[in-house]
Write a protein that holds these residues in place. Structure first.
Motif, PDB file in Angstrom:
ATOM      1  N   THR A 129       0.822  -1.211   0.000  1.00 15.29           N
ATOM      2  CA  THR A 129       0.000   0.000   0.000  1.00 15.29           C
ATOM      3  C   THR A 129       0.853   1.258   0.000  1.00 15.29           C
ATOM      4  OG1 THR A 129      -1.772  -1.157   1.167  1.00 15.29           O
ATOM      5  CG2 THR A 129      -1.809   1.253   1.213  1.00 15.29           C
ATOM      6  N   GLU A 130       1.900   1.275   0.831  1.00  6.70           N
ATOM      7  CA  GLU A 130       2.760   2.452   0.911  1.00  6.70           C
ATOM      8  C   GLU A 130       3.452   2.726  -0.424  1.00  6.70           C
ATOM      9  OE1 GLU A 130       2.240   0.687   4.924  1.00  6.70           O
ATOM     10  OE2 GLU A 130       2.815  -0.112   2.958  1.00  6.70           O
ATOM     11  N   LEU A 131       3.808   1.665  -1.120  1.00  7.61           N
ATOM     12  CA  LEU A 131       4.454   1.807  -2.424  1.00  7.61           C
ATOM     13  C   LEU A 131       3.461   2.324  -3.462  1.00  7.61           C
ATOM     14  CD1 LEU A 131       6.908   1.388  -4.233  1.00  7.61           C
ATOM     15  CD2 LEU A 131       6.327  -1.041  -4.367  1.00  7.61           C
ATOM     16  N   ASP A 132       2.265   1.748  -3.465  1.00  7.88           N
ATOM     17  CA  ASP A 132       1.225   2.207  -4.393  1.00  7.88           C
ATOM     18  C   ASP A 132       0.906   3.678  -4.170  1.00  7.88           C
ATOM     19  OD1 ASP A 132       1.222  -0.412  -5.174  1.00  7.88           O
ATOM     20  OD2 ASP A 132      -0.768  -0.889  -4.386  1.00  7.88           O
ATOM     21  N   ASN A 133       0.823   4.074  -2.907  1.00  9.64           N
ATOM     22  CA  ASN A 133       0.515   5.479  -2.591  1.00  9.64           C
ATOM     23  C   ASN A 133       1.641   6.407  -3.042  1.00  9.64           C
ATOM     24  OD1 ASN A 133      -1.904   4.714  -1.437  1.00  9.64           O
ATOM     25  ND2 ASN A 133      -1.109   4.697   0.658  1.00  9.64           N
ATOM     26  N   ALA A 134       2.883   5.941  -2.905  1.00  8.99           N
ATOM     27  CA  ALA A 134       4.021   6.776  -3.296  1.00  8.99           C
ATOM     28  C   ALA A 134       4.071   6.993  -4.806  1.00  8.99           C
ATOM     29  CB  ALA A 134       5.323   6.145  -2.805  1.00  8.99           C
ATOM     30  N   ILE A 135       3.779   5.933  -5.557  1.00  8.69           N
ATOM     31  CA  ILE A 135       3.795   6.039  -7.017  1.00  8.69           C
ATOM     32  C   ILE A 135       2.513   6.704  -7.520  1.00  8.69           C
ATOM     33  CG2 ILE A 135       3.696   4.678  -9.149  1.00  8.69           C
ATOM     34  CD1 ILE A 135       6.493   4.967  -8.055  1.00  8.69           C
ATOM     35  N   GLY A 136       1.416   6.476  -6.824  1.00  6.46           N
ATOM     36  CA  GLY A 136       0.147   7.106  -7.207  1.00  6.46           C
ATOM     37  C   GLY A 136      -0.669   6.297  -8.181  1.00  6.46           C
ATOM     38  N   LEU A 137      -0.274   5.056  -8.440  1.00  7.39           N
ATOM     39  CA  LEU A 137      -1.008   4.208  -9.377  1.00  7.39           C
ATOM     40  C   LEU A 137      -0.767   2.748  -9.007  1.00  7.39           C
ATOM     41  CD1 LEU A 137      -2.719   4.153 -12.005  1.00  7.39           C
ATOM     42  CD2 LEU A 137      -0.559   3.981 -13.272  1.00  7.39           C
TER      43      LEU A 137
END
Length: 262
Positions: A129-137
Motif C-alpha cells: 500500500t505504501e508503495l502504491d501510494n508513493a507512485i500514485g497508481l
C-alpha cells in the motif's frame, strides 16, 4: 593535484539525451570521502572512478549521496572513455567491481557497446500500500529484486503519466522503484525513481534492466528485447537475457572533457 574528468551521455546517440555520467580514470584510488565529494559536486546521477589493475579496471560508482552496488550507464560511459581517450585497442574491457564482481563491456559496430552484467533475480510479492501510494497508481503486479521494487502496468501511457510523491518514496526501504509496461514501439518501457540515492528520477538506468530483462523475457517469450526508458531525456537499450547474465547494449556521446583541481 589535477584530475581529468569526462562527462558522457550514455544510452543515446544524441547529445543532451540518455543519462549523463562523469568518469575519472585514476592512477590510484582516492579516499572514499573525496570520491563522494567529487560526485556530490558533479551532481549527476553517477560519477564513475576506475583504476587499472593489470588487464582489468577496478570500477566504483557514486551518486551525489552514496556509493552504489551497480551502475550500467556509468559503466558504459567509462568504457567509452577508455576506448576513445585511453588507447584501449581490444574490443572488450574487463571491469571488476568490489560490490558486483566481474563485468565486461564489448565494443560492437556503429557505436554500439554491450554490457555483460549479472542478472538480478526478482520475485513476485503482494502489492504494498505504501508503495502504491508513493507512485500514485496501483500496478497489476509488484516484484522485488535485490535493491529495487518493480511495478508492472498495462500500458506505456500509464507509465508516462506517473507523477510520484517523492517524499513518500524516500521513506521506502529500497534503492529505487521501477515502473514498467509493454512499449508501443519497443518490447518494454520503464521509468526509475530513486530519491533515497539523491536521484528523484534517473534518465536511463542500465542496472534496472538486469531486473526487467528476466521478467519481460518470460512474459514475451523471447530472450532479445528492445527497451526504452521514458524519462525526459529518454534512452534506448537492447537487452539479451542469458539466465544468470544479462547483456545490455547502448551507444554514448561525449559532452565535455575537463580537469578538476583536487
Amino acid at each position: 593535484m589535477k584530475q581529468k574528468i569526462y562527462q558522457i551521455d550514455a544510452f543515446t546517440d544524441q547529445l543532451f539525451g540518455g543519462n549523463p555520467a562523469a568518469v575519472c580514470i585514476l592512477d590510484t584510488w582516492l579516499e572514499n570521502e573525496l570520491m563522494q565529494k567529487i560526485a556530490e559536486e558533479n551532481n549527476l546521477a553517477e560519477t564513475a572512478f576506475a583504476v587499472q589493475k593489470g588487464e582489468t579496471y577496478e570500477l566504483r560508482w557514486f551518486t551525489p549521496e552514496i556509493e552504489v552496488d551497480l551502475c550500467g550507464h556509468a559503466t558504459l560511459a567509462t568504457a567509452f572513455v577508455l576506448f576513445n581517450y585511453y588507447g584501449v585497442a581490444e574490443n572488450t574491457i574487463q571491469f571488476y567491481s568490489p560490490r558486483s564482481g566481474e563485468l565486461t563491456v564489448k565494443k560492437g559496430a556503429n557505436g554500439w557497446m554491450t554490457l555483460d552484467f549479472p542478472t538480478d533475480p526478482i520475485v513476485a510479492i503482494r502489492n504494498i500500500t505504501e508503495l502504491d501510494n508513493a507512485i500514485g497508481l496501483t500496478p497489476t503486479q509488484t516484484l522485488k529484486g535485490k535493491t529495487d521494487y518493480v511495478m508492472v502496468y498495462n500500458s506505456q501511457q500509464e507509465v508516462e503519466a506517473i507523477s510520484p510523491n517523492f517524499h513518500l518514496l524516500n521513506q521506502l526501504d529500497c534503492r529505487g522503484v521501477i515502473a514498467t509496461a509493454p512499449g508501443d514501439e519497443v518490447d518494454f518501457v520503464s521509468r526509475f525513481f530513486a530519491p533515497k540515492c539523491g536521484i528523484p528520477e534517473d534518465p536511463v538506468t542500465g542496472s534496472a534492466h538486469t531486473s526487467l530483462s528476466p521478467y519481460w523475457s518470460k512474459v514475451l517469450k523471447k530472450n532479445k528485447m528492445t527497451a526504452k526508458q521514458l524519462s525526459k531525456r529518454r534512452g534506448d537499450l537492447v537487452c539479451e537475457y542469458l539466465g544468470d547474465r544479462v547483456k545490455i547494449s547502448g551507444k554514448a556521446v561525449p559532452y565535455l572533457i575537463g580537469e578538476i583541481d583536487i
